[in-house]
Enzyme design. Structure first.
Site, short mmCIF file in Angstrom:
data_model
loop_
_atom_site.label_atom_id
_atom_site.label_comp_id
_atom_site.label_asym_id
_atom_site.label_seq_id
_atom_site.Cartn_x
_atom_site.Cartn_y
_atom_site.Cartn_z
N ARG A 30 48.45 38.63 24.34
CA ARG A 30 47.30 38.64 23.43
C ARG A 30 46.84 40.04 23.08
O ARG A 30 46.43 40.31 21.95
CB ARG A 30 46.14 37.85 24.08
CG ARG A 30 44.80 37.96 23.39
CD ARG A 30 43.70 37.32 24.23
NE ARG A 30 43.63 37.88 25.56
CZ ARG A 30 42.99 39.02 25.86
NH1 ARG A 30 42.39 39.72 24.90
NH2 ARG A 30 42.96 39.46 27.10
N GLU A 68 28.93 42.57 40.36
CA GLU A 68 29.35 41.60 39.36
C GLU A 68 29.18 40.17 39.89
O GLU A 68 28.68 39.29 39.17
CB GLU A 68 30.80 41.84 38.97
CG GLU A 68 31.31 40.86 37.92
CD GLU A 68 32.82 40.90 37.74
OE1 GLU A 68 33.28 40.80 36.59
OE2 GLU A 68 33.54 41.03 38.77
N TRP A 90 32.42 45.23 32.02
CA TRP A 90 32.37 44.25 30.94
C TRP A 90 32.05 44.87 29.58
O TRP A 90 32.00 44.17 28.56
CB TRP A 90 31.32 43.17 31.25
CG TRP A 90 31.84 42.08 32.14
CD1 TRP A 90 31.72 41.98 33.50
CD2 TRP A 90 32.60 40.94 31.73
NE1 TRP A 90 32.34 40.85 33.95
CE2 TRP A 90 32.89 40.18 32.89
CE3 TRP A 90 33.06 40.47 30.50
CZ2 TRP A 90 33.60 38.99 32.85
CZ3 TRP A 90 33.77 39.28 30.46
CH2 TRP A 90 34.04 38.57 31.63
N TYR A 132 31.27 33.26 32.74
CA TYR A 132 31.21 32.77 34.12
C TYR A 132 29.85 32.25 34.59
O TYR A 132 29.71 31.07 34.93
CB TYR A 132 31.66 33.89 35.06
CG TYR A 132 33.09 34.30 34.90
CD1 TYR A 132 34.12 33.61 35.53
CD2 TYR A 132 33.43 35.39 34.09
CE1 TYR A 132 35.45 33.99 35.38
CE2 TYR A 132 34.75 35.77 33.93
CZ TYR A 132 35.76 35.07 34.57
OH TYR A 132 37.07 35.44 34.41
N ARG A 174 35.68 17.19 46.79
CA ARG A 174 35.08 17.64 45.53
C ARG A 174 34.22 18.89 45.73
O ARG A 174 33.31 19.16 44.95
CB ARG A 174 34.23 16.51 44.94
CG ARG A 174 35.04 15.24 44.68
CD ARG A 174 34.16 14.12 44.16
NE ARG A 174 34.94 12.88 44.02
CZ ARG A 174 34.44 11.73 43.57
NH1 ARG A 174 33.16 11.67 43.24
NH2 ARG A 174 35.20 10.66 43.47
N CYS A 193 39.22 33.91 33.75
CA CYS A 193 40.53 34.12 34.39
C CYS A 193 40.50 33.51 35.80
O CYS A 193 41.35 32.70 36.15
CB CYS A 193 40.87 35.60 34.45
SG CYS A 193 41.06 36.37 32.83
N ARG A 213 43.95 31.27 36.17
CA ARG A 213 44.92 30.94 35.12
C ARG A 213 45.72 32.19 34.76
O ARG A 213 46.86 32.12 34.32
CB ARG A 213 44.21 30.42 33.87
CG ARG A 213 43.34 31.45 33.19
CD ARG A 213 42.84 31.04 31.83
NE ARG A 213 41.99 32.08 31.27
CZ ARG A 213 42.45 33.11 30.55
NH1 ARG A 213 43.73 33.24 30.31
NH2 ARG A 213 41.60 34.01 30.08
N ASP A 216 45.65 39.94 36.24
CA ASP A 216 46.15 41.30 36.06
C ASP A 216 46.29 41.90 37.45
O ASP A 216 45.30 42.29 38.08
CB ASP A 216 45.15 42.07 35.19
CG ASP A 216 45.42 43.56 35.12
OD1 ASP A 216 46.41 44.02 35.72
OD2 ASP A 216 44.62 44.26 34.47
N VAL A 255 51.77 42.16 35.26
CA VAL A 255 51.50 43.59 35.28
C VAL A 255 51.68 44.09 33.85
O VAL A 255 52.68 43.79 33.20
CB VAL A 255 52.46 44.34 36.22
CG1 VAL A 255 52.19 45.84 36.17
CG2 VAL A 255 52.34 43.82 37.65
N ALA A 310 43.31 46.45 29.29
CA ALA A 310 43.73 45.85 28.04
C ALA A 310 42.66 44.86 27.58
O ALA A 310 42.30 43.96 28.31
CB ALA A 310 45.07 45.13 28.21
#
Length: 311
Positions: A30, A68, A90, A132, A174, A193, A213, A216, A255, A310
């Site tokens: 992306r 964070e 961010w 998040y 659960r 992520c 998912r 990096d 990477v 990135a």
């Protein structure tokens, strides 16, 4: 605490970093930078004895990761509070949007200064969308309002519910929360992520699994692993349990191609020391922790390795 003679926890990370770089599938992504990628790796970290998976082959700004995590738990989605605490991780996303939409070539320092000084500017350009924290503690619900209409219902605080369930139904399957709200992904500066966390209680110990998912490995993993361990420790303390294992797993572990120098430098280094994470007090609530409650000891890492993010 793991025996001093036991294999260092970091070797499994270094082995994965090497495997992805040497054998990963090279692909365009992306961001346009390109990556080498492997699918479905996992690692396990023993958190007993206050152990924490904080990488030592490069210096990790663990307080930034901790700030964070505490910010996520407030439900805030605007970078203003992070910037106020000198956390910049961010900023690149709203800065990139500002440059694209206004054509103004502004640097990060000037952008952050305007975020802090100008309420209207912060409101317009500092918000990341429903990322998040919004999903963790304020997941929107809707209820019928007649004739095919709906109105907002009471939001779901997944973290508060998780603490309640660990305390009152520890054998539940659960014990989890997620940030992957399909209906709101398009509004997020970056879809989650580290998206799903699940917990398991056995023998008085709380273990957790983080599924990402996308990871990096050069930059993000160090924060992801530390933050997940920190949150697990907070949950264990709140629920009067001992910490067990952190199980980390990923879909796309990659990477970036412009991180080659980082890979070679980090793989040339030998892990050293076994850092521990101390929590100085037990607040009344999972939402009551402050940055000064956390202390990392026995951390003597190698030097920091700079690498581009990135966007």
């Amino acid at each position: 605490m793991p025996s001093v003679s036991a294999p260092h926890f970091e070797h499994q990370y270094l082995d994965l970093l090497r495997e992805v770089w040497e054998n990963g599938d090279e692909r365009r992504d992306r961001t346009g930078v390109g990556t080498r990628s492997l699918f479905g790796p996992s690692m396990r970290f023993d958190l007993s004895g206050d152990a924490v998976p904080l990488l030592t082959t490069k210096r990790v700004a663990w307080k930034t990761a901790a700030r964070e995590m505490l910010w996520f738990l407030t439900g805030d989605t605007n970078i203003r509070e992070l910037v106020r605490q000198k956390v910049h991780i961010w900023t690149d996303w709203p800065l990139d949007r500002f440059r694209r939409e206004t054509g103004e070539d502004i640097d990060r320092d000037a952008f952050e200064a305007r975020i802090l000084e100008d309420d209207a500017f912060a409101h317009a350009w500092g918000d990341l969308g429903p990322v998040y924290g919004k999903q963790w503690v304020n997941w929107d619900t809707y209820e019928p309002a007649g004739e095919g209409l709906f109105r907002k219902g009471k939001p779901v605080n997944q973290i508060a519910q998780l603490v309640h369930d660990i305390r009152n139904n520890p054998t539940s399957r659960r014990l989890l929360f997620t940030g992957w709200n399909v209906a709101e992904l398009e509004g997020m500066a970056l879809p989650p992520c580290h998206m799903t966390y699940q917990y398991h209680v056995a023998g008085g110990r709380l273990s957790g699994m983080l599924w990402q998912r996308s990871c990096d490995l050069g930059l993000g993993f160090a924060f992801n692993a530390f933050s997940a361990a920190m949150l697990l420790r907070m949950l264990a303390q709140q629920c009067d349990l001992e910490p067990g294992e952190l199980v980390w797993s990923a879909g796309d572990a990659h990477v970036y191609l412009n991180h080659e120098h980082l890979v070679h430098e980090q793989l040339s280094r030998v892990p050293r020391g076994r850092p521990v994470l101390k929590i100085g007090r037990k607040p009344d609530s999972i939402f009551g922790y402050r940055i000064e409650d956390f202390e990392v000891r026995d951390y003597e890492p190698h030097a920091h390795i700079s690498a581009p993010v990135a966007v």
